[in-house]
Design a protein around this motif. Structure first.
Motif, PDB file in Angstrom:
ATOM      1  N   LEU A 142       0.868  -1.170   0.000  1.00 53.17           N
ATOM      2  CA  LEU A 142       0.000   0.000   0.000  1.00 53.17           C
ATOM      3  C   LEU A 142       0.905   1.220   0.000  1.00 53.17           C
ATOM      4  N   ARG A 143       0.946   1.919  -1.128  1.00 49.97           N
ATOM      5  CA  ARG A 143       1.859   3.059  -1.287  1.00 49.97           C
ATOM      6  C   ARG A 143       1.071   4.365  -1.206  1.00 49.97           C
ATOM      7  N   GLY A 144       1.696   5.368  -0.601  1.00 53.38           N
ATOM      8  CA  GLY A 144       1.074   6.674  -0.502  1.00 53.38           C
ATOM      9  C   GLY A 144       2.070   7.786  -0.696  1.00 53.38           C
ATOM     10  N   CYS A 149       4.744   3.766   2.816  1.00 51.43           N
ATOM     11  CA  CYS A 149       4.541   2.463   2.174  1.00 51.43           C
ATOM     12  C   CYS A 149       4.378   1.427   3.267  1.00 51.43           C
ATOM     13  N   THR A 166      -1.821   0.812   8.957  1.00 51.14           N
ATOM     14  CA  THR A 166      -2.934   1.320   8.154  1.00 51.14           C
ATOM     15  C   THR A 166      -4.281   1.195   8.855  1.00 51.14           C
ATOM     16  N   LEU A 201      -2.053   7.972   2.255  1.00 53.67           N
ATOM     17  CA  LEU A 201      -2.597   7.012   1.298  1.00 53.67           C
ATOM     18  C   LEU A 201      -3.411   7.696   0.204  1.00 53.67           C
ATOM     19  N   GLY A 204      -1.703   8.402  -2.909  1.00 59.75           N
ATOM     20  CA  GLY A 204      -1.438   7.280  -3.803  1.00 59.75           C
ATOM     21  C   GLY A 204      -2.443   7.151  -4.923  1.00 59.75           C
ATOM     22  N   THR A 208      -3.458   3.167  -5.235  1.00 61.32           N
ATOM     23  CA  THR A 208      -3.544   2.764  -3.833  1.00 61.32           C
ATOM     24  C   THR A 208      -4.934   2.252  -3.499  1.00 61.32           C
TER      25      THR A 208
END
Length: 250
Positions: A142-144, A149, A166, A201, A204, A208
Motif C-alpha cells: 500500500l503506497r502513498g 509504504c 494502516t 494514502l 497514492g 492505492t
C-alpha cells in the motif's frame, strides 16, 4: 523494566514480550513502546514457515526471554520492516541472528535515520511474495505520499491478514492521559486509518485504492495490526468498514 521502554503497566496487552498462539504456525508478541514521549501498545506477528523458519513481522524489543521462547518455535530466518516507521529494533535482532535475512518496504533504506543507524537491509518487499514464503503467505504493498509504504501479509492457512499502521484500534483505557487525548485526535481509536496515514494514502490515488480493494478481497477471518485491538470476529466486515473513507468500499 526492559531497556528502551518506560510505559505504565496498564499500557499494552499482557503478558508482554512473549509469543501468544493464535493459530497453527501463527503467534503475536505484544509489547509497549514510547514514540514522541507517548506510551503505546505495539505488536509483532510471528509466522512459522515450512521447515521451521520463523518470520518476524514488525519486530519488538529483542530480549533474552523472547529469544528463548522463539527458539522453542523454530529458527528466526526473516526479519520484516513492514513500514518506514517500524524498523528501530532491527539492529538488535540482526546481531542476535546474523544469518537472518532482513526485508523492508521500498524507500526505507534511503531514509537518513536508517543510513546513520547502520541497519542492514538485504532486500525490498514487493507486491508479490518471494519464493521463501509465497506458498504460505501472500503479500502486497500500500503506497502513498510522503514516502509512506506498508507491506501487508496474508497467512493462507489461518486466513489472517497482517497489517501494521494502516489500521489502528487503540483502547483509550489502555493509554496514559496525554497519549489518550492525542490518539483520539489522530483518529487512532476508531478501528480505522489514522488521519496522518489516511492523508498519505490518499496521495497514492487510484493505484492505492485498487491495492486496498485487492487486500479487502482476501476476505480474512482475522486482522492483526501493530496498535490496538485486533479484528477477531466478523473481520472481513470490520476491514471493509475501516476503509470506507476511501469512497470505494460498499
Amino acid at each position: 523494566m526492559r531497556s528502551g521502554y518506560s510505559a505504565p503497566d496498564r499500557v499494552g496487552y499482557p503478558p508482554l514480550g512473549i509469543p501468544k498462539s493464535l493459530a497453527k504456525d501463527l503467534w503475536i508478541v505484544d509489547d509497549t513502546m514510547v514514540a514522541s514521549g507517548m506510551s503505546l501498545p505495539i505488536r509483532m506477528t510471528v509466522v512459522r514457515l515450512e521447515g521451521g523458519a520463523l518470520m518476524l513481522h514488525s519486530p519488538v524489543a529483542c530480549t533474552p526471554e523472547l529469544k528463548a521462547a522463539l527458539a522453542d518455535l523454530g529458527t528466526v530466518r526473516h526479519l520484516l520492516a513492514p513500514t518506514t516507521a517500524h524498523w528501530t529494533h532491527l539492529s538488535d535482532w540482526q546481531q542476535a541472528y546474523p544469518d537472518a535475512k532482513t526485508w523492508a518496504v521500498p524507500g526505507l533504506r534511503d531514509r537518513a535515520q536508517v543510513r546513520m543507524s547502520k541497519v542492514r537491509i538485504d532486500d525490498d518487499l514487493q507486491d508479490l511474495a518471494p519464493s521463501a514464503w509465497q506458498d504460505e503467505v501472500e503479500q502486497g504493498l500500500l503506497r502513498g505520499g510522503n514516502l509512506f509504504c506498508e507491506s501487508y501479509l496474508f497467512h493462507k492457512a489461518s486466513r489472517t491478514l497482517i497489517l501494521c499502521d494502516t489500521i489502528q484500534n487503540l483502547e483509550p483505557v489502555k493509554l496514559p492521559p496525554i497519549t489518550r487525548i492525542m490518539a483520539r485526535l489522530a483518529g487512532g481509536t476508531h478501528a480505522t486509518t489514522a488521519h496522518h496515514v489516511r492523508t498519505a494514502l490518499r496521495f497514492g490515488g487510484a493505484e492505492t485504492r485498487a491495492a486496498i480493494q485487492r487486500m479487502i478481497g482476501l476476505n480474512p477471518e482475522r486482522v492483526l495490526f501493530a496498535h490496538g485491538v485486533s479484528f477477531e470476529e466478523d473481520a472481513a466486515r470490520k476491514l471493509r468498514n475501516a476503509f470506507r473513507w476511501t469512497g470505494d468500499i460498499t
